[in-house]
Design an enzyme around this catalytic site. Structure first.
Site, mmCIF file in Angstrom:
data_model
loop_
_atom_site.group_PDB
_atom_site.id
_atom_site.type_symbol
_atom_site.label_atom_id
_atom_site.label_comp_id
_atom_site.label_asym_id
_atom_site.label_seq_id
_atom_site.Cartn_x
_atom_site.Cartn_y
_atom_site.Cartn_z
ATOM 1 N N ARG A 1 93.886 -40.460 49.688
ATOM 2 C CA ARG A 1 92.884 -39.991 48.818
ATOM 3 C C ARG A 1 92.031 -41.243 48.024
ATOM 4 O O ARG A 1 90.999 -41.170 47.851
ATOM 5 C CB ARG A 1 92.965 -38.785 48.227
ATOM 6 N N GLU B 1 109.854 -36.955 43.596
ATOM 7 C CA GLU B 1 110.521 -35.655 43.136
ATOM 8 C C GLU B 1 111.349 -34.864 44.006
ATOM 9 O O GLU B 1 112.193 -34.292 43.682
ATOM 10 C CB GLU B 1 109.517 -34.528 42.652
#
Length: 187
Positions: free
Chosen positions: A74, A111
């Site tokens: 993005r 994560e």
């Protein structure tokens, strides 16, 4: 135009951009509040306002920028339009295996596992002034890896710029060594 009027117009543009960010609770998993930029991208006036605001910030703070480096994927939505406005080049920082030719890479921890970012080895020259750009800063891991990657190319990182910063995830802490600018902040 007076400074007060200019400031008012910037505030109005910021509000227009904020109004085009849509919230999706529990996406992609339960407990996550996803900030969706799709409405912003569909609205040419609001998207133009976002580019105007980012351009005004960079021109005021970093008149000697040589190129923008956008993060996959993005960052590619905002970076090229902004680079064109600034009259500078745009560099793609991609996920591993997406760029042709010789590349430089860096591995980093997410994560949920490991990932790698790459840039073409000749994307920037040593000493060039670079601003990194992405749509969102969450935990800061990807942006920190992009900074490390630019460091391998001996670029001078002027700033990390994002449209949205999720303050509660403390991504700015991962970027302590680099200035950070976020157009919009959410807790």
């Amino acid at each position: 135009m007076s400074a007060e009027l200019r400031q008012l117009r910037l505030q109005q543009k910021r509000q227009l951009v904020r109004e085009q960010i849509r919230d999706f609770p529990d996406f992609p998993t339960t407990g996550v509040l996803f900030r969706d930029i799709s409405p912003l991208l569909k609205d040419p006036v609001a998207f133009g306002a976002a580019i105007d605001l980012l351009e005004a910030h960079i021109k005021a703070e970093h008149p000697a920028v040589d190129c923008l480096a956008g993060l996959d994927s993005r960052g590619f939505l905002f970076g090229p339009a902004l680079a064109q406005r600034l009259g500078v080049g745009f560099v793609m920082i991609r996920k591993k295996g997406k760029l042709p030719g010789p590349t430089v890479s860096v591995a980093y921890t997410l994560e949920y596992g490991q990932a790698q970012l790459e840039v073409q080895y000749d994307a920037v020259k040593p000493g060039q002034n670079v601003i990194l750009i992405d749509d969102l800063l969450a935990t800061g891991g990807t942006m920190a890896a992009a900074c490390e990657l630019m460091g391998k190319l001996q670029a001078c990182i002027l700033e990390c710029v994002v449209l949205i910063e999720l303050k509660s995830l403390k991504g700015a802490e991962a970027l302590k060594a680099f200035p950070l600018y976020s157009l919009l902040q959410y807790d």
